[in-house]
Design an enzyme around this catalytic site. Structure first.
Site, short mmCIF file in Angstrom:
data_model
loop_
_atom_site.label_atom_id
_atom_site.label_comp_id
_atom_site.label_asym_id
_atom_site.label_seq_id
_atom_site.Cartn_x
_atom_site.Cartn_y
_atom_site.Cartn_z
N LYS A 55 -11.55 -8.16 13.02
CA LYS A 55 -11.02 -9.45 12.57
C LYS A 55 -10.53 -10.26 13.77
O LYS A 55 -10.78 -11.48 13.86
CB LYS A 55 -9.90 -9.25 11.55
N GLN A 99 -2.91 -5.43 6.58
CA GLN A 99 -4.03 -4.51 6.42
C GLN A 99 -3.65 -3.40 5.45
O GLN A 99 -2.66 -2.71 5.64
CB GLN A 99 -4.44 -3.94 7.78
N ASP A 122 -5.63 -13.93 2.07
CA ASP A 122 -6.36 -12.95 1.27
C ASP A 122 -6.44 -13.36 -0.20
O ASP A 122 -7.20 -12.76 -0.97
CB ASP A 122 -5.70 -11.56 1.39
#
Ligand SMILES: NC(=O)C1=CN([C@@H]2O[C@H](COP(=O)(O)OP(=O)(O)OC[C@H]3O[C@@H](n4cnc5c(N)ncnc54)[C@H](OP(=O)(O)O)[C@@H]3O)[C@@H](O)[C@H]2O)C=CC1
Ligand SMILES: NC(=O)C1=CN([C@@H]2O[C@H](COP(=O)(O)OP(=O)(O)OC[C@H]3O[C@@H](n4cnc5c(N)ncnc54)[C@H](OP(=O)(O)O)[C@@H]3O)[C@@H](O)[C@H]2O)C=CC1
Lengths: 294, 294
Positions: A55, A99, A122
């Site tokens: 990422k 994460q 997200d």
């Protein structure tokens, strides 16, 4: 013998990233700032560390600033909450991502819920999910993987409106938002899950199939109506002595069989996977544009 | 010739109200307080006034305290927001409901959004909708009409898990939450809407049908699989010179035809309608129980 056109997620993701890079450049020129993404990593799982690294690398490639903090496996929940809170307050951060999975001793719901709705790239915050489900409301962010699935369909010229779509899987992260997005594009949507007695039969009625099950090669050739479009979200590792690492990655779809029946299909790897990261970058860019009123 | 068993919503709603009345009595005995519902009415639509009156009456019958404020048609948005805010702060009010539609010069989204999530007995707040859609989260309130539909199924002994359910309509108020609730009960759910090219065919595959369309008698006998269970949410008035008022109310289902094919069916009126108010009372009771830690 395979007749299906391959939907090249890697290439489409590259296109998306190129567009993002251009927009980031323009932002730098007009407001002198760039979007920023912060990633919170807790513990030392190698897979998580790999995801976080890729990422960050993807951010760099398009000119998005990346921030990160890594906390030890035995960090307290409060320490993680503090890290999130710091990024919430940081004006150079436009997206925050924790994460997953987190260590067992802390509440995922609490930690993820601590991310400011305005930085929830997200798209997991209940407020964003509620706005996604409600007609006439727009979520600030849509979950990256299902958003990537729709983007693949749109950029492959697949018409969604008026089609019957079957989503296999109803998880918070993929299946559920994918079904809502397809319905928003005016598909007639059926969601299949583990309590569906006749998944093959239901799936066979679909013009568009999104498989997000987590069961290697569950979807066989005879589940698919000839000419249907198949998006395979699954990433499963299966033993393969002939492979260097001793395993290989396969999707939730039996590619060899389904490619003979479908009109279009995504491969695994190289299908949905690359799109997920591209959508994360896009969400971060959009957040920065909102902040700068662009 | 009709073979379907009638699901008697009026009787089931009475059962629910009796249960609520008992719980309210118990609450009065144990904590010395009763639940309170506040209704905000703006303007002078006769239909809205009638709805508000019947809600107040229903409250009285079960011992729920009802509060209300009626503002003139030309009230400012701020005045309505102030009324909502007053009830938000009032500890004897556990549920607040703004009767819709509001006059055109104010934002429904803003006014309804001003109701505290803890008192959102209509379940319209995006946070409640998000929690409804997310597995592992529980909304504080679920929208009354879809909740009433599920209650009718459960109290009629209809098994939902493993069945194929078709919801016709995808509105924020009925169709969308009904589909989520059915899926939560492990049905395989398909949502049909105005862009579905073949609604009859799709509906014909359903074991359970919920019709929330707003089109009089749209669902005909040949849309229904023999033995299916049919819940008719629709309330439509059609001209009827033979009726005293010159019109009569019919559902979204052609009752005469469908009653010959279905195994169970709700009538209109006397089906879903009475359940909607019963669920409003139940939501208000639940809210009070949460407040008093019962
Ligand atoms: N490409 C990418 O970037 C990403 C890929 N993935 C991959 O996608 C897949 C799904 O992930 P995720 O949604 O998180 O998984 P979850 O395990 O959270 O959800 C799986 C869903 O599939 C349903 N299911 C399980 N078994 C069956 C079955 N035999 N028949 C029908 N339905 C079934 C489950 O039903 P029920 O609800 O009844 O239990 C559940 O809804 C995984 O392979 C994952 O690795 C995930 C995220 C990102
Ligand atoms: N019993 C009760 O207490 C209540 C009854 N009602 C009644 O329920 C009905 C539905 O109400 P509501 O959900 O608010 O209505 P809306 O008008 O908000 O939604 C109607 C839905 O039906 C869909 N639709 C319209 N025409 C067709 C068609 N020909 N074929 C398939 N789908 C179609 C629309 O699709 P699209 O999204 O594509 O436009 C939309 O999703 C009404 O009759 C209403 O009076 C409502 C609330 C409470």
């Amino acid at each position: 013998e395979a007749t299906a056109e391959v939907i090249d997620g890697k290439k489409i993701a590259q296109d998306v990233r190129r567009e993002i890079a251009q927009e980031v450049l323009k932002m730098k020129e007009t407001v002198g700032k760039v979007p920023g993404l912060a990633v919170v990593l807790v513990g030392n799982r190698t897979d998580s560390a790999t995801y976080v690294r890729s990422k960050k690398k993807a951010c760099e490639e398009v000119g998005i600033a990346s921030f990160g903090v890594t906390l030890p496996e035995d960090a307290s929940e409060q320490e993680v909450l503090d890290a999130v809170s710091k990024f919430n307050d940081d004006p150079s951060v436009h997206g925050i991502l924790v994460q997953l999975p987190l260590p067992k001793h802390m509440s995922e719901e609490k930690v993820v819920g601590a991310i400011s709705v305005e930085k929830d790239v997200d798209g997991f915050h209940p407020l964003n999910v509620g706005r996604l489900a409600l007609q006439g409301r727009t979520p600030l962010f849509v979950s990256c993987t299902p958003k990537g699935c729709i983007e693949l369909l749109l950029r492959s010229g697949v018409e969604i409106a008026g089609k019957h779509a079957v989503v296999i899987g109803r998880s918070n992260v993929v299946g559920m938002p994918a079904a809502i997005l397809l319905q928003g594009h005016n598909a007639t949507v059926t969601t299949v899950h583990s309590r569906t007695p006749n998944p093959a039969e239901v799936t066979r009625s679909a013009d568009i199939v999104i498989a997000a099950v987590g069961v290697a090669q569950l979807v066989r050739g005879d589940w698919i109506k000839p000419g249907a479009v198949v998006i395979d979200v699954g990433i499963n590792s299966v033993d393969d002595p002939s492979a260097k690492k001793g395993y290989r990655l396969v999707g939730d779809v039996c590619y060899a069989e389904v490619a003979k029946v479908a009109s279009k299909i995504t491969p695994v790897p190289g299908g949905v996977g690359p799109m997920t990261i591209a959508m994360l970058l896009q969400n971060t860019l959009e957040s920065a544009k909102r902040t700068f009123d662009l």
